[in-house]
Design a protein around this motif. Structure first.
Motif, PDB file in Angstrom:
ATOM      1  N   ASP A 165      -5.787  -0.329  -5.339  1.00 15.97           N
ATOM      2  CA  ASP A 165      -5.456   0.692  -4.344  1.00 15.97           C
ATOM      3  C   ASP A 165      -5.135   0.081  -2.986  1.00 15.97           C
ATOM      4  OD1 ASP A 165      -8.141  -0.026  -4.332  1.00 15.97           O
ATOM      5  OD2 ASP A 165      -8.845   1.906  -3.572  1.00 15.97           O
ATOM      6  N   ALA A 166      -5.664  -1.118  -2.690  1.00 10.49           N
ATOM      7  CA  ALA A 166      -5.258  -1.814  -1.463  1.00 10.49           C
ATOM      8  C   ALA A 166      -3.819  -2.304  -1.583  1.00 10.49           C
ATOM      9  CB  ALA A 166      -6.188  -2.985  -1.185  1.00 10.49           C
ATOM     10  N   ALA A 167      -3.393  -2.624  -2.810  1.00  7.87           N
ATOM     11  CA  ALA A 167      -2.018  -3.072  -3.032  1.00  7.87           C
ATOM     12  C   ALA A 167      -1.030  -1.923  -2.927  1.00  7.87           C
ATOM     13  CB  ALA A 167      -1.898  -3.744  -4.399  1.00  7.87           C
ATOM     14  N   TRP A 168      -1.389  -0.770  -3.497  1.00  6.22           N
ATOM     15  CA  TRP A 168      -0.402   0.321  -3.490  1.00  6.22           C
ATOM     16  C   TRP A 168      -0.502   1.225  -2.265  1.00  6.22           C
ATOM     17  CZ3 TRP A 168      -3.540   1.809  -8.243  1.00  6.22           C
ATOM     18  CH2 TRP A 168      -4.455   2.832  -7.989  1.00  6.22           C
ATOM     19  N   GLY A 169      -1.576   1.108  -1.487  1.00  2.00           N
ATOM     20  CA  GLY A 169      -1.726   1.957  -0.311  1.00  2.00           C
ATOM     21  C   GLY A 169      -0.679   1.664   0.750  1.00  2.00           C
ATOM     22  N   GLU A 170      -0.233   2.705   1.447  1.00  2.00           N
ATOM     23  CA  GLU A 170       0.796   2.544   2.464  1.00  2.00           C
ATOM     24  C   GLU A 170       0.237   1.902   3.726  1.00  2.00           C
ATOM     25  OE1 GLU A 170       2.869   6.128   3.290  1.00  2.00           O
ATOM     26  OE2 GLU A 170       3.579   6.402   1.237  1.00  2.00           O
ATOM     27  N   VAL A 171       1.084   1.076   4.369  1.00  2.00           N
ATOM     28  CA  VAL A 171       0.734   0.468   5.648  1.00  2.00           C
ATOM     29  C   VAL A 171       1.917   0.604   6.592  1.00  2.00           C
ATOM     30  CG1 VAL A 171      -0.878  -1.193   4.641  1.00  2.00           C
ATOM     31  CG2 VAL A 171       1.525  -1.822   4.918  1.00  2.00           C
ATOM     32  N   VAL A 172       1.639   0.446   7.857  1.00  2.00           N
ATOM     33  CA  VAL A 172       2.683   0.496   8.869  1.00  2.00           C
ATOM     34  C   VAL A 172       3.305  -0.890   9.004  1.00  2.00           C
ATOM     35  CG1 VAL A 172       3.194   0.903  11.311  1.00  2.00           C
ATOM     36  CG2 VAL A 172       1.515   2.345  10.113  1.00  2.00           C
ATOM     37  N   ARG A 173       4.614  -0.958   9.016  1.00  2.00           N
ATOM     38  CA  ARG A 173       5.294  -2.244   9.180  1.00  2.00           C
ATOM     39  C   ARG A 173       4.939  -2.847  10.537  1.00  2.00           C
ATOM     40  NH1 ARG A 173       9.175  -4.235   6.124  1.00  2.00           N
ATOM     41  NH2 ARG A 173       9.511  -2.188   5.160  1.00  2.00           N
ATOM     42  N   GLN A 174       4.665  -4.137  10.552  1.00  2.00           N
ATOM     43  CA  GLN A 174       4.200  -4.804  11.769  1.00  2.00           C
ATOM     44  C   GLN A 174       4.999  -6.075  12.014  1.00  2.00           C
ATOM     45  OE1 GLN A 174      -0.164  -5.219  11.655  1.00  2.00           O
ATOM     46  NE2 GLN A 174      -0.186  -3.626  10.085  1.00  2.00           N
ATOM     47  N   ASP A 175       4.990  -6.490  13.272  1.00  2.00           N
ATOM     48  CA  ASP A 175       5.623  -7.746  13.657  1.00  2.00           C
ATOM     49  C   ASP A 175       4.629  -8.877  13.380  1.00  2.00           C
ATOM     50  OD1 ASP A 175       7.318  -9.646  14.702  1.00  2.00           O
ATOM     51  OD2 ASP A 175       6.622  -9.337  16.766  1.00  2.00           O
ATOM     52  N   LEU A 176       4.918  -9.707  12.400  1.00  2.00           N
ATOM     53  CA  LEU A 176       3.987 -10.752  11.984  1.00  2.00           C
ATOM     54  C   LEU A 176       4.312 -12.077  12.650  1.00  2.00           C
ATOM     55  CD1 LEU A 176       3.840  -9.985   8.150  1.00  2.00           C
ATOM     56  CD2 LEU A 176       2.240  -9.228   9.924  1.00  2.00           C
ATOM     57  N   GLN A 177       3.274 -12.842  12.942  1.00  2.00           N
ATOM     58  CA  GLN A 177       3.415 -14.167  13.507  1.00  2.00           C
ATOM     59  C   GLN A 177       2.620 -15.160  12.659  1.00  2.00           C
ATOM     60  OE1 GLN A 177       5.421 -14.875  16.062  1.00  2.00           O
ATOM     61  NE2 GLN A 177       5.967 -12.694  16.261  1.00  2.00           N
ATOM     62  N   PRO A 178       3.035 -16.430  12.613  1.00  2.00           N
ATOM     63  CA  PRO A 178       2.244 -17.417  11.870  1.00  2.00           C
ATOM     64  C   PRO A 178       0.810 -17.495  12.389  1.00  2.00           C
ATOM     65  CG  PRO A 178       4.390 -18.321  12.436  1.00  2.00           C
ATOM     66  CD  PRO A 178       4.266 -17.030  13.183  1.00  2.00           C
TER      67      PRO A 178
END
Length: 516
Positions: free
Chosen positions: A160-173
């Protein structure tokens, strides 16, 4: 965008662009996410031991982690032996282990297990994504820990953590903490010991066996007379123009004798050497009683920098002289006589291509390779580290994926090769540049030797049935062809040399069954 997408994106932004996988139902959302990420190379292994072994080989040669994808607790359990080897090699790796949806766990479905308890002994960090919103932080921490500790991270991903929706974010290393500094007082103690006139040895492990670190160790040796030895490590850069550190023998009696003369031992990248096993009336440690052991720096330190600091502490400049290995490959005579470990490794040494990678799980069939290695063209050596057999074939696959332009030569014992035979299929599917040499002695020869080490010289029927592999005999050519790998059999050293010469000129996987 779901949690699985976020996990993939965090991996990719941190440079993890290869995933070795053997997925199941709980990981299908992650598989779907991988399908949406063209920057990720996905490599299927037909057993989890192949997956974890290949990820180990990849990271040793790429100097960055790969990801693995494993199915629940049983899938992780199938890969634990090679995770043990990776742990001993201090290989950075991010394992993704799927789990049931969090609300399903209370029903104790047939595949439910305690994944954390399975993972912890073979991992340096274990974590779980509580939900989709927590996937980013959990994945970033898994990467941070794998890099900072130089070890295995295991991240558990509930469905359920894999299929749950998330908000797209600006990722950094992820910012990885700087390598720890060596203690000044220990550095001064090591320098004082080197200047004391005592018989000293530098015992190198891990990244202390890379070219730059070895050169500095060579400078220290030339200036002080300290001997250079090495312990089994993830990767050693060997050959002409590099510095030779004598491997500590596996046999406890030989190891004790090799280290007998030293009054002080300075260890870099690992602790003082100990025997693989205990034997009646034999010591567990290899250094003499009274030898001062100085553990200068652990695996997580910048070992090349620590050696530079040690050299500076004893007054050496950056251009101090050292004794490099001299090239002598062309002077090796063609082997004749019986087909055995010595003649095979002489043939391999004569034909070793420059910049090749030797992947070694030859066990009792090491032959002359270690003796000849310093005088061959420059090459890398990646061995079995933790003693859990069955890593050679997948280790070679991972190394070949990391370095596709380089020839990989896998020196493989037949008994241990059977543990992860499926890795040949991965080599065929990915068309990897690997030559696998099978030392077909049709026995668990290492165990026969261990029986003798504990005082048993005569093997009865039951012992022979547990130590021999000749009834029925393994047909490695048929096994390889069944996995899609071309193969040929050699019964003489002349046949072997001809087959090897042809194999070194071609691309793609090839297996030679050497019946010794």
């Amino acid at each position: 965008m779901n949690g699985a997408d976020m996990l993939c994106d965090v991996l990719l932004v941190n440079g993890i662009d290869v995933c070795f996988a053997n997925p199941g139902t709980s990981e299908m959302h992650f598989v779907a996410a991988l399908d949406r990420k063209p920057g990720m190379r996905c490599v299927l292994g037909l057993s989890e031991g192949v997956v974890t072994g290949a990820a180990d080989g990849y990271a040793r040669m790429a100097d960055k982690p790969a990801a693995t994808l494993l199915h629940l607790g049983p899938g992780l359990a199938n890969g634990l032996a090679n995770l043990h080897n990776a742990r001993r090699a201090r290989t950075p790796m991010v394992n993704i282990v799927g789990d049931h949806a969090s609300y399903h766990l209370k029903h104790d479905a047939p595949l439910t297990s305690d994944i954390e308890s399975l993972a912890r002994p073979m991992s340096h960090w274990v974590g779980r994504a509580a939900n989709a919103a927590g996937v980013r932080a959990a994945t970033e921490e898994a990467y941070r820990q794998a890099q900072a500790r130089r070890g295995v991270s295991t991240l558990i991903l509930p469905a359920d953590a894999a299929w749950g929706e998330v908000v797209r974010q600006d990722l950094q290393p992820v910012i990885v903490p700087a390598a720890p500094q060596v203690a000044e007082e220990v550095l001064r103690r090591a320098a004082k010991a080197l200047r004391s006139g005592k018989r000293a040895v530098l015992i190198l492990s891990g990244r202390a066996l890379r070219t730059r670190a070895l050169e500095t160790a060579g400078q220290i040796s030339a200036a002080t007379g300290a001997a250079l030895f090495s312990q089994t490590s993830d990767r050693t850069e060997r050959g002409a123009s590099r510095v030779f550190a004598r491997p500590i023998p596996y046999n406890i009696d030989l190891a004790v004798e090799a280290l007998r003369e030293f009054e002080v031992a300075i260890c870099l990248g690992g602790r003082q050497p100990v025997g693989f096993f205990a034997y009646p009336d034999k010591p567990s440690t290899m250094l003499q009683h009274g030898c001062e052991a100085i553990e200068l720096a652990g695996h997580e330190c910048d070992l090349a920098e620590v050696l530079r600091m040690l050299a500076e502490e004893i007054g050496l400049h950056a251009d101090a002289p050292f004794v490099p290995n001299r090239l002598g490959q062309s002077a090796i005579a063609a082997p004749t006589g019986a087909l055995n470990a010595d003649s095979i490794t002489i043939a391999v040494a004569r034909m070793l291509p420059e910049n090749a990678i030797i992947c070694e799980e030859s066990i009792t069939s090491a032959g002359k390779m270690a003796v000849l290695a310093p005088h061959l063209v420059p090459h890398d050596h990646i061995p079995l580290t933790g003693g859990a057999i069955g890593i050679g074939i997948p280790l070679a696959a991972g190394a070949a994926i990391a370095c596709p332009e380089r020839k990989v030569i896998a020196l493989q014992a037949d008994g241990s090769g059977m543990y992860t035979l499926q890795g040949l299929w991965t080599q065929a599917r990915e068309q990897l540049n690997v030559i696998t040499v099978i030392f077909a002695n049709r026995a668990y020869a290492i165990l026969q030797g261990e029986m003798r080490n504990v005082g048993v010289s005569d093997f009865g029927r039951n012992a022979r049935r547990m130590l021999d592999l000749d009834n029925p005999e393994l047909d490695w050519c048929a096994l390889a062809r069944g996995m899609g790998v071309e193969a040929a059999r050699a019964d003489t050293i002349e046949q072997f040399s001809d087959i090897l010469a042809a194999a070194t000129t071609r691309n793609g996987p090839f297996l030679i069954e050497a019946r010794i």
